[in-house]
Design a protein around this motif. Sequence first.
Motif, PDB file in Angstrom:
ATOM      1  N   ARG A 107      -5.349   7.367  -7.253  1.00 64.39           N
ATOM      2  CA  ARG A 107      -4.353   8.380  -7.581  1.00 64.39           C
ATOM      3  C   ARG A 107      -3.872   8.961  -6.256  1.00 64.39           C
ATOM      4  O   ARG A 107      -4.661   9.454  -5.464  1.00 64.39           O
ATOM      5  CB  ARG A 107      -4.952   9.474  -8.457  1.00 64.39           C
ATOM      6  CG  ARG A 107      -3.920  10.497  -8.956  1.00 64.39           C
ATOM      7  CD  ARG A 107      -4.613  11.663  -9.649  1.00 64.39           C
ATOM      8  NE  ARG A 107      -5.282  11.246 -10.857  1.00 64.39           N
ATOM      9  CZ  ARG A 107      -4.725  11.227 -12.074  1.00 64.39           C
ATOM     10  NH1 ARG A 107      -3.459  11.597 -12.219  1.00 64.39           N
ATOM     11  NH2 ARG A 107      -5.412  10.858 -13.126  1.00 64.39           N
ATOM     12  N   SER A 108      -2.598   8.897  -6.009  1.00 60.68           N
ATOM     13  CA  SER A 108      -2.054   9.310  -4.727  1.00 60.68           C
ATOM     14  C   SER A 108      -2.191  10.809  -4.513  1.00 60.68           C
ATOM     15  O   SER A 108      -2.002  11.595  -5.444  1.00 60.68           O
ATOM     16  CB  SER A 108      -0.579   8.924  -4.633  1.00 60.68           C
ATOM     17  OG  SER A 108       0.023   9.495  -3.497  1.00 60.68           O
ATOM     18  N   ILE A 116      -8.401  10.992   1.644  1.00 60.97           N
ATOM     19  CA  ILE A 116      -7.663  10.404   2.756  1.00 60.97           C
ATOM     20  C   ILE A 116      -8.267  10.767   4.112  1.00 60.97           C
ATOM     21  O   ILE A 116      -8.009  10.116   5.123  1.00 60.97           O
ATOM     22  CB  ILE A 116      -6.181  10.818   2.689  1.00 60.97           C
ATOM     23  CG1 ILE A 116      -5.313   9.904   3.555  1.00 60.97           C
ATOM     24  CG2 ILE A 116      -5.994  12.274   3.060  1.00 60.97           C
ATOM     25  CD1 ILE A 116      -3.834  10.110   3.365  1.00 60.97           C
ATOM     26  N   SER A 136       0.817  -1.210   0.000  1.00 63.58           N
ATOM     27  CA  SER A 136       0.000   0.000   0.000  1.00 63.58           C
ATOM     28  C   SER A 136       0.855   1.267   0.000  1.00 63.58           C
ATOM     29  O   SER A 136       1.892   1.341   0.662  1.00 63.58           O
ATOM     30  CB  SER A 136      -0.919   0.014   1.227  1.00 63.58           C
ATOM     31  OG  SER A 136      -1.814   1.103   1.186  1.00 63.58           O
ATOM     32  N   ASN A 137       0.382   2.269  -0.763  1.00 67.06           N
ATOM     33  CA  ASN A 137       0.965   3.612  -0.746  1.00 67.06           C
ATOM     34  C   ASN A 137       2.416   3.631  -1.214  1.00 67.06           C
ATOM     35  O   ASN A 137       3.254   4.340  -0.659  1.00 67.06           O
ATOM     36  CB  ASN A 137       0.850   4.232   0.648  1.00 67.06           C
ATOM     37  CG  ASN A 137       1.015   5.740   0.637  1.00 67.06           C
ATOM     38  OD1 ASN A 137       0.880   6.387  -0.391  1.00 67.06           O
ATOM     39  ND2 ASN A 137       1.336   6.311   1.783  1.00 67.06           N
ATOM     40  N   ALA A 192       4.475   4.047  -4.985  1.00 61.08           N
ATOM     41  CA  ALA A 192       4.236   4.424  -6.377  1.00 61.08           C
ATOM     42  C   ALA A 192       4.401   3.239  -7.324  1.00 61.08           C
ATOM     43  O   ALA A 192       5.356   2.470  -7.220  1.00 61.08           O
ATOM     44  CB  ALA A 192       5.185   5.551  -6.777  1.00 61.08           C
ATOM     45  N   ILE A 240      -1.169   4.449  -6.960  1.00 63.50           N
ATOM     46  CA  ILE A 240      -0.755   3.527  -5.900  1.00 63.50           C
ATOM     47  C   ILE A 240      -1.844   2.499  -5.633  1.00 63.50           C
ATOM     48  O   ILE A 240      -3.001   2.670  -6.024  1.00 63.50           O
ATOM     49  CB  ILE A 240      -0.455   4.282  -4.582  1.00 63.50           C
ATOM     50  CG1 ILE A 240      -1.698   5.064  -4.130  1.00 63.50           C
ATOM     51  CG2 ILE A 240       0.755   5.176  -4.723  1.00 63.50           C
ATOM     52  CD1 ILE A 240      -1.553   5.731  -2.775  1.00 63.50           C
ATOM     53  N   TYR A 241      -1.459   1.421  -4.964  1.00 65.36           N
ATOM     54  CA  TYR A 241      -2.412   0.517  -4.326  1.00 65.36           C
ATOM     55  C   TYR A 241      -2.712   1.084  -2.944  1.00 65.36           C
ATOM     56  O   TYR A 241      -1.815   1.594  -2.275  1.00 65.36           O
ATOM     57  CB  TYR A 241      -1.838  -0.897  -4.202  1.00 65.36           C
ATOM     58  CG  TYR A 241      -1.536  -1.547  -5.538  1.00 65.36           C
ATOM     59  CD1 TYR A 241      -2.504  -2.270  -6.221  1.00 65.36           C
ATOM     60  CD2 TYR A 241      -0.270  -1.426  -6.118  1.00 65.36           C
ATOM     61  CE1 TYR A 241      -2.226  -2.857  -7.448  1.00 65.36           C
ATOM     62  CE2 TYR A 241       0.012  -1.998  -7.342  1.00 65.36           C
ATOM     63  CZ  TYR A 241      -0.969  -2.708  -8.005  1.00 65.36           C
ATOM     64  OH  TYR A 241      -0.690  -3.276  -9.226  1.00 65.36           O
ATOM     65  N   TRP A 242      -3.984   0.981  -2.517  1.00 60.65           N
ATOM     66  CA  TRP A 242      -4.364   1.526  -1.218  1.00 60.65           C
ATOM     67  C   TRP A 242      -5.119   0.443  -0.447  1.00 60.65           C
ATOM     68  O   TRP A 242      -6.271   0.146  -0.735  1.00 60.65           O
ATOM     69  CB  TRP A 242      -5.231   2.778  -1.381  1.00 60.65           C
ATOM     70  CG  TRP A 242      -5.452   3.542  -0.111  1.00 60.65           C
ATOM     71  CD1 TRP A 242      -6.558   3.498   0.687  1.00 60.65           C
ATOM     72  CD2 TRP A 242      -4.548   4.463   0.510  1.00 60.65           C
ATOM     73  NE1 TRP A 242      -6.396   4.330   1.762  1.00 60.65           N
ATOM     74  CE2 TRP A 242      -5.176   4.949   1.686  1.00 60.65           C
ATOM     75  CE3 TRP A 242      -3.275   4.938   0.180  1.00 60.65           C
ATOM     76  CZ2 TRP A 242      -4.577   5.869   2.536  1.00 60.65           C
ATOM     77  CZ3 TRP A 242      -2.672   5.854   1.030  1.00 60.65           C
ATOM     78  CH2 TRP A 242      -3.320   6.310   2.187  1.00 60.65           C
TER      79      TRP A 242
END
Length: 375
Positions: free
Chosen positions: A245-246, A225, A207-208, A210, A252-254
Motif C-alpha cells: 500500500r503506497s 519506506i 515500481s511505485n 499506482a 503499487i508494486y515495489w
Amino acid sequence: MLHGIKTNILTAGTRAIAALASGVIGLIVTADDADAAAFPLDTPVLVTDLRAALAKAGTSGTMKPSLEAIYDQTSPILIVVRVAEDDLDQDTAVIGDAGTYTGLYALLAAESVCGVRPRVLGAPGLDTQTVTTALVTVAQKLRGMIYAAGIGDTIADVVLYRANFSARELMLIWPNWSNGFAGDAVARALGLRARIDEETGWHKSISNVAVNGVTGISQSLFFDIQDETTDVSTLNDAEVTALVRSPAGGFIYWGNRTCSDEPLFAFEPAVRTSQILQDEIAQGLVWASDKPLTKFLIKDVLETINARIRSLVVQGRLIGGKAWFDPALNADADLAAGKLVIDYEFTPAAPLEGLTLNQRITDKYYADLAAELAA
C-alpha cells in the motif's frame, strides 16, 4: 543518347531509427469455453480491441480474469495464446512443443503470423517453476521481459524460490492482490508495464506506479519506506518485487530488480533498455545491408546510431552513449569480405532506489528570530 539533363536520385546519408512498439503483451491463457474461432488452441492471436476480446473469452480458465486485469490498466496490443486446460498435466499443455510452435512457444511465431513481436510476457495463474523456466527461453529469443509469480506461502519460501532463477529477462512478484484470481498480480503487472511504456517509456520500472482495480493484498507485509528491516525490504533484497500500500495512497508494486546473475542487468529498466536499443538499432540499419562497403557507408552507419542515441538522451531514456569504428576489429581481409564491426555503448537510466536524507538539529536559526523581533 540523351541530349539534355538526367537526374540521378541518390540515397546516401543517415537514416532515422524508428521507435519500436515495446509494450506488446504476450499472454498465455486457458479458457475451454472461449470462442474457438477467435482463439484457436496453440495459436498466436492478435488482439487490438480488448473489449471485443473479453466478449469472446468465455468464463472458465485464466483468460477472462487476465484480460480484465490488464484492461483495468490500459488497452494495449496483445498476442494471446490459448492452451488447453489439463487437470492431469497443465504444465505440459502450457509449455507445448518448440518444434511445432505450440503452447508458450507459439509466441515465437507471433511476429510472422500477426506482424508484431510480444515483449511483455506472462502466463498469469499458470506460471509454475517449470513453466517460468520454459518462458525464460522464449523471452531470451524475443528479447522480452517476463513477469511471473514468486511461489511460496511465506517470505522465506519465496526467497528460496527466487534462487532457482538467474535470468535477466525475469521479474518475480509476490504475494497476490486479494481481490483477484491466482494470477492477478502478474496480469496487472503486464497491463501496468504496457501502460508505462505508452505513457512514460520503457526506461521507467513498474515500481511505485499506482495499480488500478486493486482493493487489498493477499498477505500482510510490514512496509516502511525508511526502514531497511521490513518484510518488503527482505523481499527486495532477494530481488523479488513486492506488493504494498503506497505511502501516497493506493496500491503499487515495489521493486526494480530482475533475476539476473549479471549485476549490470540487475535493474528492470537496464534490461529493457538493452533489449529495445538492440532491436531498434538493428532494424534501423536494414537499409545498410548489401550496400557497397565504403568509408561513406561506415560513416552513415555510425551517424545513424549516434543520432538515435542522442535522441534518447534528450528524451531522458539514456544517460549517454556512442558508436564508433575500431580498426583493430576490422582487418583489411574482413572488410574486403564484406564484414564490418561497429561498437556502441550506452548508460541506462537507473531507478532512484535509495535516497539518503541527512537531518540535522541546530539552534542557529534562533539568531534570525532575535533579529526579526528587534526589527
